[in-house]
Design an enzyme around this catalytic site. Structure first.
Site, mmCIF file in Angstrom:
data_model
loop_
_atom_site.group_PDB
_atom_site.id
_atom_site.type_symbol
_atom_site.label_atom_id
_atom_site.label_comp_id
_atom_site.label_asym_id
_atom_site.label_seq_id
_atom_site.Cartn_x
_atom_site.Cartn_y
_atom_site.Cartn_z
ATOM 1 N N ASP A 69 -9.080 3.896 -1.936
ATOM 2 C CA ASP A 69 -9.994 4.182 -0.825
ATOM 3 C C ASP A 69 -11.312 4.771 -1.299
ATOM 4 O O ASP A 69 -11.541 5.979 -1.234
ATOM 5 C CB ASP A 69 -9.306 5.119 0.165
ATOM 6 C CG ASP A 69 -8.083 4.443 0.773
ATOM 7 O OD1 ASP A 69 -7.928 3.215 0.597
ATOM 8 O OD2 ASP A 69 -7.291 5.132 1.419
ATOM 9 N N ASP A 93 0.863 -1.180 0.000
ATOM 10 C CA ASP A 93 0.000 0.000 0.000
ATOM 11 C C ASP A 93 0.907 1.241 0.000
ATOM 12 O O ASP A 93 2.129 1.114 0.144
ATOM 13 C CB ASP A 93 -0.852 -0.050 1.280
ATOM 14 C CG ASP A 93 -2.045 0.889 1.234
ATOM 15 O OD1 ASP A 93 -2.274 1.516 0.192
ATOM 16 O OD2 ASP A 93 -2.727 1.003 2.262
ATOM 17 N N GLU A 148 2.724 5.232 -3.760
ATOM 18 C CA GLU A 148 2.726 6.281 -4.813
ATOM 19 C C GLU A 148 4.031 7.056 -4.841
ATOM 20 O O GLU A 148 4.424 7.465 -5.947
ATOM 21 C CB GLU A 148 1.543 7.237 -4.583
ATOM 22 C CG GLU A 148 0.191 6.585 -4.758
ATOM 23 C CD GLU A 148 -0.199 5.673 -3.594
ATOM 24 O OE1 GLU A 148 0.367 5.875 -2.497
ATOM 25 O OE2 GLU A 148 -1.029 4.780 -3.773
#
Ligand SMILES: *[C@@H]1O[C@H](CO)[C@@H](O)[C@H](O)[C@H]1NC(C)=O
Length: 996
Positions: free
Chosen positions: A644, A567, A570
């Site tokens: 999300d 996760d 980025e």
């Protein structure tokens, strides 16, 4: 995941700590569009848009780029030349090397670089450590094949103004007309223009220039107060008349919020307009919310006013119907019209924006031979790097995904379990909690394969550790899961807690494997663990080190059924600009983060994937790693999800175009969090979401830490039963899903397919993005995504017969382009079967995919309207190892021949399967059989009197009879007739024939 309010006590305390220590963080409560840049807040975006505004409002514009004709040469499928950019009125020029490569596949590639200047000619900011070269390594991470030059490509015509190259596979009839002044390329197929570069004249390569310290000149903003109205008017007039000098205010540094980006190399963006001649629809460039067929972006009714943005970011609680950036980027766009599909792949890993406009071709419509059809104009610009674009001329959507797959790779063959259902939440609070959920799923007869642990399982967010109090016995937990063939996924993120007594961070620092800041010191920022450092997975040594951490002996508590979730890659940096890393950070080779940002997530995801491959010597299994950030090429590594989302109907609805967009853009292993991450879905929404999720390639339920528990068995009746039905439907169709994954693996085909892809000539289907086909099964699904909806309208794209999956009712038997309405009460998922297909299923309900592994198959055969021909496929292998690369798989083609009245099974590749040396799995699979064949739409005159059929095993195992049960049509109910051939008994892997 990303934090959001209302904050639980624990998180408030935690954030309070951050605020106190760093002084910059404000707790994130929900996405604020203003936390992310609008085009006007990005220097290079504004400059490129300003150029477009200027050019498109002037008739006299001539692009200042031209090929120096004597510099051009064509050899072995490649044209090389120098493009001169005229940079001022004195006629000074900058030399930009151009390469146009014609590849064997028929793909063309256009690359523009900037010639290195003599030392001293260009002074970059002396104090910077950043590499002073245009970033040219995106290819190294992204491209895995398909670059062989087309030696047959040849110059067909050349004069002083242009050059025409014919290229592409035989009969493809591709040509590229390269125009010298101004520079532009027109890509044609069969003499018809498809894609044009620089047709509008927006090519822009911001060349490097020395920084000239100007005396503080009159600054519009500050001096405004002193100007009188007249002056202002005057100035405005001037602006209109003459192109103003460029806005230089963000050339050398740029601020957003409290962050300033030092830009040591100054302005260096690359931009180009790409026209799709005669195309009204363009698709791709995920990930965004909004329709599959992309919207125009220059304002007006039904348009966005911002360009589509590609800049991987932690956009928590993202908004719907927006061109805002999300977690991952694939700069691959397809244009489609009846009779033609073409595409471009913009290979650039820096921040990228794409403007889209549509209009009648005004220049010279007649010469195009397409009358006044609408064309789509796209305008692409990236902050740095090369201009590097691949051009695909189709002509079908399948050609595009195949050629793109050849370049960037195709979907990894997944672990078979990964296609099952995944149960996740932030967080299961203890190993006992996990075991309890595992037992309850069984108790309520809900199959699942994987249970997930979010960040709370760790000791204080130190990855590779466990919270000793709540996860005392991870191995015991893993063993309970293993006993039902189930798996555990634990989260491991790229931010490494900066703390004492944590060997992982100590090694990261001592081995010099972390991302650096602009001064060349280790970068420190804030994420879940508080102060953190980030692994630089661009470094080979960092990837090697990362692999050591996953050895069973290092990551204690992990075992063979432990897999990983990456996760926040980025990367998410809570106190960074736009919640990510400063662009002037430095990676391996001193490339700026600016250059590689969109690749960052992929290199980390890949490092984890490779780490899992080397957990134990001799244990070569396919890894399972989920990623949030991605780029072109990530499909080779694992699965992604859409981040999300929120427990709202709109998010359920939007998940479908988002997943379709992933599918056509080469990264089909995708899903959205079932139930919605933020908030609490009501029971109806959750139930509908399970029905839709059962048709996502990646099927996971997930929930935020503040959300109420929502394991599917907690819903009570009738919801529990309906959800269990959706889960079992998924499990029974797993053989079809796995076959679709295999097809994606072989040639890049989507796993779920929108209508323009399956029916490229049915124009009414082009904008439709809320229904789709699964693989080649002929299954057409349109999940209900609106509250209290009890019927569903489904668009029928062809003349075939369509049957209801559950009732065998004939839903459509007539005309293409019509919409049928089917009943869709809560317990019913609108799912149709197209006539003419054969698809595999496994009908015995089990607890997990692993427990179905040796079950016999059901084949469903849907008789087509004309009764003539149906076919389908089954691919199966051990679902775990790489033995399939050594021929250890079964790949069948089933054919129904209505005239001969036979159903046959042959090897799809025409292999002589007897000559394949059988490993253990393949040997054991000889015992797996076809149990029954359900023939939907079985004609009464053919099947009505049949009580048995002949089954011939063509591998010499003999012939026998199988019983048939026929059920006539129920005209009143609209149900088709059907037949069931029982206990077929043929081995699934051998050649067999059923004769009626
Ligand atoms: C993936 O990792 C392997 C092994 O470290 C490396 O060779 C390869 O370049 C990496 N690729 C990407 C896209 O990160």
């Amino acid at each position: 995941m990303h934090l959001s309010g209302p904050l639980s006590g624990r998180w408030t305390a935690y954030l309070g700590l951050i605020s106190t220590l760093s002084g910059v963080i404000t707790p994130a409560v929900a996405v604020k569009e203003h936390d992310f840049k609008k085009c006007a807040q990005s220097g290079f975006c504004s400059r490129n848009r300003a150029l477009a505004d200027h050019v498109l409002s002037t008739n006299s514009w001539s692009s200042p780029y031209s090929i120096l004709p004597e510099s051009g040469s064509f050899k072995d499928g490649q044209y090389q030349a120098v493009v001169l950019k005229t940079v001022n009125d004195n006629g000074d020029t900058v030399r930009l090397p151009l390469t146009v490569s014609f590849l064997e596949s028929g793909t063309a590639r256009v690359t523009i670089d900037e010639e290195k200047r003599q030392k001293g000619e260009i002074e970059l900011r002396h104090d910077s450590k950043a590499r002073k070269e245009r970033y040219n390594e995106a290819e190294k991470w992204v491209i895995v094949g398909g670059l062989t030059l087309d030696k047959e490509a040849k110059v067909d015509f050349e004069d002083k103004s242009q050059l025409t190259v014919k290229y592409g596979p035989t009969s493809s009839n591709f040509e590229a007309v390269i125009k010298f002044a101004p520079f532009g390329i027109d890509f044609k197929r069969d003499g018809v223009s498809q894609i044009k570069f620089n047709d509008q004249g927006l090519l822009n390569v911001e060349h490097w220039r020395p920084k000239i310290e100007k005396p503080a000149v009159e600054n519009k903003d500050t001096s405004e107060g002193e100007q009188n109205q007249e002056d202002k008017e005057e100035e405005k007039k001037e602006e209109e008349e003459e192109p103003k000098g460029e806005d230089e205010s963000t050339w050398w540094d740029e601020s957003f919020g409290s962050n300033t980006d030092s830009k040591p190399r100054g302005p260096e963006s690359v931009g180009l307009d790409i026209t799709f001649s005669g195309f009204e629809h363009v698709y791709g460039i995920p990930s965004h919310t909004g329709p599959l067929s992309l919207k125009t972006t220059r304002g007006g009714d039904g348009s966005y006013s911002e360009p589509y943005r590609l800049y991987n970011a932690d956009v928590f609680e993202y908004i719907l119907d927006s061109p805002m950036t999300l977690y991952g980027s694939i700069p691959f766009m397809q244009a489609h019209r009846k009779g033609s599909s073409v595409g471009v792949f913009w290979l650039n890993a820096a921040e990228t924006w794409v403007d889209i406009t549509k209009g009648k071709d005004s220049k010279n419509p007649l010469s195009l031979g397409i009358g006044s059809k609408t064309s789509t104009h796209t305008h692409w610009f990236s902050e740095s790097g090369l201009l590097d674009v691949f051009v695909f001329l189709g002509p079908t959507p399948k050609d595009l995904t195949a050629k793109y797959g050849e370049l960037t790779g195709t979907t990894t063959m997944p672990q078979e379990f990964a296609l099952g259902y995944h149960q996740c939440r932030w967080n299961y609070v203890s190993d006992e909690d996990v075991k309890d959920v595992d037992r309850k799923m069984d108790k309520f007869k809900m199959p699942y394969d994987v249970i997930w642990l979010d960040i709370e399982y760790t000791d204080d967010k130190k990855y590779f550790t466990w919270d000793e109090h709540s996860f005392r016995d991870p191995i015991g937990m893993g063993k309970q899961l293993e006993s039902h063939g189930r798996q555990l996924v634990t989260i491991i993120d790229p931010h490494i807690k900066n703390t004492d007594n944590y060997p992982v961070v100590a090694e990261l620092k001592s081995k010099d494997l972390a991302v650096k800041n602009k001064d060349g010191n280790i970068f420190e920022g804030w994420c879940w663990p508080g102060s953190s450092h980030w692994i630089d997975a661009f470094k080979p040594a960092a990837r090697e080190w990362w692999a050591t951490l996953f050895k069973y002996a290092s990551f204690k508590g992990s075992m063979e059924n432990t897999w990983i979730w990456n996760d926040m890659n980025e990367p998410s940096v809570f106190n960074g600009p736009e919640t990510t890393m400063p662009k002037d950070n430095l990676h391996d080779g001193n490339w700026e983060h600016r250059d590689v940002h969109n690749l960052n997530g992929m290199t980390f995801h890949n490092a984890t994937h490779h780490a899992l491959k080397t957990r134990k010597p001799g244990e070569l299994r396919r890894p399972f790693v989920l990623t949030r950030a991605f780029f072109a090429g990530s499909q080779r590594i694992g699965a992604m999800w859409t981040g999300d989302n929120t427990a709202e109907w709109g998010h359920l609805k939007e998940s479908i175009p988002m997943i379709l967009s992933q599918n056509i853009a080469g990264f089909p292993f995708s899903g959205a969090d079932v139930g919605g991450f933020f908030g609490n879905p009501d029971k109806q929404l959750l139930t509908r979401w399970y029905q839709a999720g059962a048709f996502y390639p990646f099927f996971r339920g997930h929930a935020h830490i503040d959300a109420r528990r929502r394991e599917p068995y907690l819903m009570g009746e009738p919801y529990n039963t309906i959800i269990a039905g959706a889960l079992r439907l998924r499990y029974s169709l797993l053989p079809s899903w796995y076959t679709a994954f295999h097809q994606a693996h072989v040639d890049g085909t989507p796993i779920v397919k929108p209508l323009y892809y399956t029916h490229p000539d049915e124009e009414a289907g082009f904008p439709i993005d809320n229904q789709f086909f699964v693989g080649n099964t002929g299954l057409l699904v349109k999940p209900v995504t609106e509250e209290n909806k009890e019927t569903q309208d489904i668009f029928i794209p062809d003349n075939e017969v369509y049957y209801d999956y559950f009732t065998y009712n004939v839903v459509a038997s007539g005309k293409a382009g019509k919409t049928v309405t089917v009943a869709a009460p809560l317990e019913k998922l609108p799912l149709l079967m197209r006539g003419g297909h054969i698809f595999p299923r496994r009908d015995i309900p089990r607890r997990s995919s692993q427990l179905q592994k040796w079950d016999d198959y059901t084949l469903v055969l849907t008789i087509p309207k004309d009764g003539k021909h149906a076919e389908g496929e089954l691919y199966v292998d051990d679902g775990d190892s790489y033995d399939f690369e050594q021929g250890q798989y079964i790949n069948r083609r089933f054919v129904y021949d209505g005239a001969a009245k036979t159903i046959t099974s042959v090897d799809k590749e025409g292999r002589d399967t007897k000559s394949v040396k059988q490993g253990e799995w393949l040997k054991k699979y000889n015992g797996v059989r076809v149990d029954k064949i359900v023939v939907v739409g079985a004609e009464e005159k053919v099947w009505g009197k049949k009580t048995e059929v002949d089954v011939v095993d063509e591998s010499g195992k003999g012939a026998w009879k199988a019983k048939v049960e026929f059920t006539p049509a129920d005209k009143a109910a609209g149900r088709a007739s059907f037949a069931v051939i029982k206990r077929v008994g043929a081995s699934i892997g051998s050649n067999w024939k059923v004769e009626l």
